[in-house]
Design a protein around this motif. Structure first.
Motif, PDB file in Angstrom:
ATOM      1  N   LEU A 204       0.901  -1.257   0.166  1.00 34.21           N
ATOM      2  CA  LEU A 204       0.001   0.011  -0.120  1.00 34.21           C
ATOM      3  C   LEU A 204       0.950   1.368   0.009  1.00 34.21           C
ATOM      4  CD1 LEU A 204      -2.974   0.810   0.283  1.00 34.21           C
ATOM      5  CD2 LEU A 204      -2.802   1.069   2.573  1.00 34.21           C
ATOM      6  N   ASP A 205       2.012   1.256   0.760  1.00 37.85           N
ATOM      7  CA  ASP A 205       2.826   2.376   0.690  1.00 37.85           C
ATOM      8  C   ASP A 205       3.436   2.597  -0.654  1.00 37.85           C
ATOM      9  OD1 ASP A 205       2.565   3.061   3.623  1.00 37.85           O
ATOM     10  OD2 ASP A 205       3.879   1.875   4.053  1.00 37.85           O
ATOM     11  N   ARG A 206       3.796   1.722  -1.203  1.00 30.15           N
ATOM     12  CA  ARG A 206       4.475   1.578  -2.429  1.00 30.15           C
ATOM     13  C   ARG A 206       3.406   2.008  -3.630  1.00 30.15           C
ATOM     14  NH1 ARG A 206       6.552  -3.499  -1.260  1.00 30.15           N
ATOM     15  NH2 ARG A 206       5.084  -4.237  -2.757  1.00 30.15           N
ATOM     16  N   GLU A 207       2.195   1.596  -3.688  1.00 32.93           N
ATOM     17  CA  GLU A 207       1.046   2.140  -4.583  1.00 32.93           C
ATOM     18  C   GLU A 207       0.558   3.464  -4.153  1.00 32.93           C
ATOM     19  OE1 GLU A 207      -1.197  -2.124  -5.317  1.00 32.93           O
ATOM     20  OE2 GLU A 207      -1.543  -0.944  -3.300  1.00 32.93           O
ATOM     21  N   LEU A 208       0.514   4.016  -3.078  1.00 25.08           N
ATOM     22  CA  LEU A 208      -0.153   5.234  -2.733  1.00 25.08           C
ATOM     23  C   LEU A 208       0.773   6.372  -2.258  1.00 25.08           C
ATOM     24  CD1 LEU A 208      -3.625   3.941  -1.692  1.00 25.08           C
ATOM     25  CD2 LEU A 208      -3.189   5.038  -4.017  1.00 25.08           C
ATOM     26  N   VAL A 209       0.983   7.282  -2.609  1.00 25.27           N
ATOM     27  CA  VAL A 209       1.746   8.412  -2.017  1.00 25.27           C
ATOM     28  C   VAL A 209       0.920   9.014  -0.894  1.00 25.27           C
ATOM     29  CG1 VAL A 209       2.626  10.695  -2.387  1.00 25.27           C
ATOM     30  CG2 VAL A 209       3.204   8.837  -4.075  1.00 25.27           C
ATOM     31  N   GLY A 210       1.572   9.402   0.189  1.00 25.81           N
ATOM     32  CA  GLY A 210       0.813  10.291   1.323  1.00 25.81           C
ATOM     33  C   GLY A 210      -0.093   9.359   1.855  1.00 25.81           C
TER      34      GLY A 210
ATOM     35  N   TYR B 142      -4.793  15.606  -2.372  1.00 27.60           N
ATOM     36  CA  TYR B 142      -3.333  15.496  -2.510  1.00 27.60           C
ATOM     37  C   TYR B 142      -2.728  16.855  -2.608  1.00 27.60           C
ATOM     38  CZ  TYR B 142      -3.325  10.367  -3.262  1.00 27.60           C
ATOM     39  OH  TYR B 142      -3.314   8.823  -3.108  1.00 27.60           O
ATOM     40  N   GLY B 143      -1.636  17.250  -2.294  1.00 32.01           N
ATOM     41  CA  GLY B 143      -0.944  18.529  -2.464  1.00 32.01           C
ATOM     42  C   GLY B 143      -0.098  18.404  -3.606  1.00 32.01           C
ATOM     43  N   VAL B 144       0.314  19.397  -4.190  1.00 31.76           N
ATOM     44  CA  VAL B 144       1.220  19.597  -5.390  1.00 31.76           C
ATOM     45  C   VAL B 144       2.252  18.584  -5.330  1.00 31.76           C
ATOM     46  CG1 VAL B 144       2.633  21.087  -6.549  1.00 31.76           C
ATOM     47  CG2 VAL B 144       0.496  22.173  -5.832  1.00 31.76           C
ATOM     48  N   SER B 145       3.055  18.720  -4.267  1.00 31.89           N
ATOM     49  CA  SER B 145       4.326  17.892  -4.049  1.00 31.89           C
ATOM     50  C   SER B 145       3.912  16.389  -4.228  1.00 31.89           C
ATOM     51  CB  SER B 145       4.945  18.056  -2.814  1.00 31.89           C
ATOM     52  OG  SER B 145       4.139  17.787  -1.386  1.00 31.89           O
TER      53      SER B 145
END
Length: 314
Positions: free
Chosen positions: A34-40, A209-212
């Motif tokens: 899940l950490d690899r698939e989804l940022v933040g 999500y934010g820009v970064s």
């Protein structure tokens, strides 16, 4: 009598290795995925870990005969499109399977059209067929609020809701239902269907999500397809994202994916236009600044009085 008391006391002192149980379940493997698939999405990932911990401890309690009834696991995922709700539901199904709460661990994703019929007698078999396919796993109902249309007296969505309610209560040990949609619309749906609200144990609100984060998502998406951004293209993307976020119909990661698809199209056209020269591997994998800045977002996104319908063509 004394022997029975002694055995009971010994059982009370029996030790259990929680770490060993955790490792045997392979839950951490799912969370890493899940950490690899989804940022933040730190709050969401934290909540999923908390639910997994609850289920793991509940499984250990059952080994000691400490029954407290099957936990209610039906969930409500709210948030804007492209925030990872479907991916989290998939991983949740995997966690539930690894901990023995569902038999198969698959996910069946549906919308209103898959559940509600168009004439009398059509809705019940449609809904029951979907439930049958989902048994042993997770039933994910996207935009679940469309099941309820009180303004239409001839709508059959309420019939589907009633069947789902019955199934959610009677089959809690072999089916988890996850509802998903915009938060304000889901709140109105629950206000109109208190029976559904009472069966939902976990409410997870997915942030935008934010820009970064969107830039990181873009880089991951490109890497998965063997592309990369040039330094100038990366800077152009940082300018592109805030503009796109202000335009209508922005859908977080989905909009990023669509924008990258168009950038790849422009790259291909650019390379084809220069077909009189030999190309290198670097040429083929690099998205240049012009591929990003060629988007209409840079021009039309700054125009005043731009018709919102134009955003549909981006």
């Amino acid at each position: 009598m004394l022997d029975a008391i002694a055995k009971g006391a010994a059982a009370q002192d029996e030790l259990v290795d929680l770490q060993a149980e955790f490792e045997a379940s392979n839950i951490d493997e799912v969370m890493d995925k899940l950490d690899r698939e989804l940022v933040g999405l730190k709050p969401i990932k934290t909540r999923i870990r908390e639910i997994a911990a609850l289920l793991l401890v509940d499984r250990l309690r059952r080994k000691f005969g400490l029954t407290s009834g099957a936990p209610t696991l039906h969930m409500n995922f709210t948030g804007n499109p492209g925030t990872g709700k479907t991916t989290v539901a998939l991983r949740m199904a995997e966690i539930l399977h690894r901990l023995g709460y569902v038999r198969e661990g698959h996910m069946v994703a549906v919308t209103r059209d898959d559940l509600v019929g168009q004439y009398v007698g059509h809705t019940a078999p449609k809904t029951r067929e979907v439930i049958k396919r989902a048994m042993g796993g997770v039933l994910f109902i996207d935009e679940a609020y469309y099941l309820y249309k009180p303004e239409n007296e001839r709508d059959y969505g309420q019939e589907s809701i009633e069947i789902l309610l019955q199934c959610m209560e009677n089959n809690r040990d072999d089916l988890v239902v996850i509802l998903a949609g915009y938060k304000n619309k889901m709140d109105r749906f629950f206000d109109s269907n208190p029976g559904m609200r009472s069966r939902i144990a976990h409410h997870l609100d997915f942030p935008d999500y934010g820009v970064s984060e969107l830039k990181s998502i873009a880089e991951i998406m490109l890497a998965e397809q063997n592309y990369r951004l040039s330094e100038a293209a990366a800077k152009a993307l940082e300018e592109y994202l805030p503009i796109r976020m202000r335009l209508p119909h922005f859908s977080n990661a989905r909009s990023v994916r669509n924008g990258l698809d168009r950038a790849r199209l422009r790259q291909a056209n650019r390379l084809f236009a220069s077909r009189d020269r030999a190309l290198t591997k670097t040429d083929l994998i690099t998205i240049e600044e012009s591929d990003i800045r060629g988007s209409r977002v840079f021009a039309e996104g700054k125009l005043e009085g731009e018709p919102e319908t134009k955003a549909l063509t981006r």
